[in-house]
Design a protein around this motif. Structure first.
Motif, mmCIF file in Angstrom:
data_model
loop_
_atom_site.group_PDB
_atom_site.id
_atom_site.type_symbol
_atom_site.label_atom_id
_atom_site.label_comp_id
_atom_site.label_asym_id
_atom_site.label_seq_id
_atom_site.Cartn_x
_atom_site.Cartn_y
_atom_site.Cartn_z
ATOM 1 N N LYS A 341 48.933 33.410 28.434
ATOM 2 C CA LYS A 341 48.940 34.615 29.254
ATOM 3 C C LYS A 341 48.868 35.886 28.402
ATOM 4 O O LYS A 341 48.154 36.830 28.730
ATOM 5 C CB LYS A 341 50.222 34.620 30.100
ATOM 6 N N GLU A 342 49.585 35.847 27.302
ATOM 7 C CA GLU A 342 49.666 37.031 26.452
ATOM 8 C C GLU A 342 48.294 37.407 25.882
ATOM 9 O O GLU A 342 47.883 38.566 25.924
ATOM 10 C CB GLU A 342 50.602 36.701 25.290
ATOM 11 N N VAL A 343 47.602 36.392 25.356
ATOM 12 C CA VAL A 343 46.275 36.662 24.783
ATOM 13 C C VAL A 343 45.316 37.096 25.898
ATOM 14 O O VAL A 343 44.505 38.007 25.720
ATOM 15 C CB VAL A 343 45.733 35.422 24.032
ATOM 16 N N ARG A 344 45.438 36.465 27.069
ATOM 17 C CA ARG A 344 44.589 36.872 28.204
ATOM 18 C C ARG A 344 44.788 38.343 28.545
ATOM 19 O O ARG A 344 43.813 39.074 28.744
ATOM 20 C CB ARG A 344 44.920 36.026 29.439
ATOM 21 N N GLN A 345 46.040 38.761 28.593
ATOM 22 C CA GLN A 345 46.339 40.170 28.908
ATOM 23 C C GLN A 345 45.723 41.087 27.857
ATOM 24 O O GLN A 345 45.133 42.114 28.177
ATOM 25 C CB GLN A 345 47.863 40.400 28.964
ATOM 26 N N ALA A 346 45.860 40.673 26.600
ATOM 27 C CA ALA A 346 45.339 41.502 25.503
ATOM 28 C C ALA A 346 43.810 41.603 25.588
ATOM 29 O O ALA A 346 43.232 42.668 25.334
ATOM 30 C CB ALA A 346 45.767 40.912 24.166
ATOM 31 N N ILE A 347 43.172 40.502 25.970
ATOM 32 C CA ILE A 347 41.706 40.517 26.094
ATOM 33 C C ILE A 347 41.275 41.462 27.212
ATOM 34 O O ILE A 347 40.348 42.264 27.052
ATOM 35 C CB ILE A 347 41.172 39.085 26.342
ATOM 36 N N LEU A 348 41.970 41.385 28.345
ATOM 37 C CA LEU A 348 41.627 42.279 29.456
ATOM 38 C C LEU A 348 41.785 43.736 29.031
ATOM 39 O O LEU A 348 40.901 44.567 29.276
ATOM 40 C CB LEU A 348 42.519 41.991 30.674
ATOM 41 N N ALA A 349 42.896 44.025 28.368
ATOM 42 C CA ALA A 349 43.147 45.403 27.926
ATOM 43 C C ALA A 349 42.041 45.862 26.975
ATOM 44 O O ALA A 349 41.533 46.980 27.072
ATOM 45 C CB ALA A 349 44.510 45.495 27.256
ATOM 46 N N GLU A 350 41.639 44.973 26.067
ATOM 47 C CA GLU A 350 40.581 45.296 25.102
ATOM 48 C C GLU A 350 39.265 45.613 25.824
ATOM 49 O O GLU A 350 38.589 46.592 25.523
ATOM 50 C CB GLU A 350 40.387 44.107 24.147
ATOM 51 N N ASN A 353 39.521 48.858 27.646
ATOM 52 C CA ASN A 353 39.517 49.910 26.636
ATOM 53 C C ASN A 353 38.105 50.175 26.097
ATOM 54 O O ASN A 353 37.717 51.310 25.822
ATOM 55 C CB ASN A 353 40.466 49.480 25.504
ATOM 56 N N GLN A 354 37.335 49.115 25.958
ATOM 57 C CA GLN A 354 35.956 49.244 25.454
ATOM 58 C C GLN A 354 35.000 49.736 26.542
ATOM 59 O O GLN A 354 33.810 49.893 26.298
ATOM 60 C CB GLN A 354 35.451 47.881 24.939
ATOM 61 N N GLY A 355 35.524 49.883 27.769
ATOM 62 C CA GLY A 355 34.680 50.339 28.881
ATOM 63 C C GLY A 355 33.743 49.255 29.404
ATOM 64 O O GLY A 355 32.738 49.542 30.045
ATOM 65 N N ILE A 356 34.070 47.989 29.129
ATOM 66 C CA ILE A 356 33.191 46.894 29.555
ATOM 67 C C ILE A 356 33.638 46.341 30.911
ATOM 68 O O ILE A 356 32.815 45.948 31.726
ATOM 69 C CB ILE A 356 33.182 45.789 28.476
ATOM 70 N N LEU A 357 34.947 46.319 31.136
ATOM 71 C CA LEU A 357 35.456 45.895 32.452
ATOM 72 C C LEU A 357 36.232 47.055 33.065
ATOM 73 O O LEU A 357 36.767 47.897 32.347
ATOM 74 C CB LEU A 357 36.405 44.702 32.307
ATOM 75 N N LYS A 358 36.272 47.047 34.435
ATOM 76 C CA LYS A 358 37.124 48.037 35.112
ATOM 77 C C LYS A 358 38.473 47.391 35.396
ATOM 78 O O LYS A 358 38.586 46.165 35.406
ATOM 79 C CB LYS A 358 36.462 48.462 36.416
ATOM 80 N N ASP A 359 39.456 48.226 35.659
ATOM 81 C CA ASP A 359 40.791 47.738 36.011
ATOM 82 C C ASP A 359 40.693 46.713 37.134
ATOM 83 O O ASP A 359 40.004 46.947 38.110
ATOM 84 C CB ASP A 359 41.639 48.934 36.508
#
Ligand code: GDP
Ligand code: CO
Length: 395
Positions: A341-350, A353-359
């Motif tokens: 879960k932790e790595v998944r959260q970090a990937i989403l945030a990344e 942050n990179q503007g590739i995915l929206k919230d």
């Protein structure tokens, strides 16, 4: 050549992954002398050994609408004894670029008296062969082979099998320096000579990736590889409980593997292919998830990473292209059963942050093609063998 000895190898279940080894010198002379192994911590790989592996290697060049001069340069850099296999997804209508690629290859082969193969990814005969082999993963809704570099690699692998090659190296068609290509292949050979297992992989790490911005700047890391490697390493670290930085070649387009390894490896579609290879190896042989391949476990899997002497210069395609590559690499990590879960959260945030995915958005899973060992690859091989004349450059 002289190359650093593998200084440190990390083990994850049956996977042995070495930290990047630098090429120290491109040549080590022809003469065999006693005590000519190189200094402590250095390995000398003699020409004979390099030739031995080159002779058993096919070089697969995936290409989609690249400049013909680049293709010509790349082929001119491939050592003479390797079989060149070009797998193209270039345009055929209006301007038949595939035909032009064939002409370039033909001319070079005539001059140098060597054989080469060129295959179009959308050739209906290839799709028929895939159907006969029950390799439905490879096909699109229109019944032809799917678009993508990963898919081109699979076709190249099968063609290499037809030719009886034991090793397959991949080299992108958009490389600017033929001399770099020559080095990549020699590094593949050196890597295979150092591997202990018949299941082995060699991945290239660039010494520098020059960028042009107010003069030439020799950059060490690309934005995308830096991020991909970071998350591949966290995926491993969270599982072993020990932080690692071993992965430095997560997106290496230039890489090679033994046919025995290639046959058991699933290949993801398009640009997800390189990172998925590592993920699949960790999933299937990392000792965390169960596995059925006892023969492989016994021998282990060697992954070597080799840092080149030459800089890497290829086509720049802009941010959108880079974002596409980053998203698909991250998606392979995100959707791995090894990813917590932790790595998944970090990937989403990344990615946000990179503007590739929206919230609130999630990375779509990538398509993964089954390994050759799971389909009737012999049928595929037979169909290609039957059409073999059509794919050879010099008839
Ligand atoms: P990058 O180096 O990671 O930015 O990726 P590139 O866009 O340079 O692609 C790597 C190589 O794969 C190049 O030689 C491309 O021409 C080739 N390529 C990309 N997509 C396809 C495809 O769908 N089919 C084939 N056959 N080659 C492709
Ligand atoms: Co490129």
């Amino acid at each position: 050549m002289f190359i650093e000895s593998p200084r440190y190898t990390e083990r994850f279940g049956s996977v042995r992954m070495s930290h990047a080894q630098r090429v120290i010198s491109l040549d080590s002379g022809a003469k065999r002398r006693p005590h000519s192994h190189g200094a402590i911590g250095v390995k000398r790989i003699d020409e004979e050994t390099i030739r031995h592996f080159e002779d058993r290697m096919a070089i697969v060049i995936p290409i989609k609408d690249e400049k013909l001069r680049l293709l010509e340069g790349v082929v001119s850099g491939v050592p003479h004894d390797c079989l060149v296999i070009v797998v193209s997804n270039s345009q055929r209508e209006r301007v038949d670029r595939f035909r032009m690629e064939g002409d370039v290859l033909d001319q070079l082969c005539r001059f140098t008296l060597r054989q080469a193969l060129i295959i179009h990814q959308k050739d209906p005969a290839i799709a028929r062969a895939a159907t006969e082999a029950n390799y439905v993963d490879l096909l699109d809704e229109d019944g032809l082979v799917r678009d993508g570099k990963g898919e081109a690699m699979i076709i190249g692998l099968i063609a290499a099998k037809v030719a009886g090659k034991e090793y397959v190296g991949f080299i992108d068609a958009d490389n600017y320096f033929p001399g770099s290509v020559l080095e990549y292949v020699r590094n593949y050979a050196a890597g295979f000579s150092l591997a202990q297992s018949p299941y082995s992989m060699v991945r290239i790490l660039w010494r520098y990736k020059p960028k042009i911005s107010a003069g030439l700047y020799f950059k060490k890391w690309g934005r995308i590889s830096e991020i991909t490697n970071r998350y591949l390493n966290s995926l491993i670290s969270t599982k072993t409980g020990f932080e690692t930085e071993v992965v430095t070649t997560g997106n290496a387009g230039e890489h090679a593997m033994s046919m025995q390894l290639a046959e058991i490896l699933p290949f993801a579609s398009a640009y997800a292919v390189e990172s998925q290879e590592l993920i699949s190896l960790f999933e299937n042989f990392g000792g965390i998830l169960p596995t059925k391949e006892s023969k492989v476990i016994e021998q282990g899997i060697d992954i070597l990473q080799i840092e080149t002497r030459n800089p890497h210069l290829h086509e720049e395609r802009g941010n959108q292209h880079l974002n596409e590559i980053l998203l698909s690499s991250m998606s392979t990590i995100y959707h791995s059963p090894l990813c917590d879960k932790e790595v998944r959260q970090a990937i989403l945030a990344e990615l946000i942050n990179q503007g590739i995915l929206k919230d609130g958005e999630l990375p779509a899973p990538v398509h993964i093609n089954s390994p050759l060992s799971k389909v009737k690859v012999d049928k595929f091989v037979n169909v290609i063998r039957k059409h073999s004349d059509k794919y050879h450059v010099l008839h």
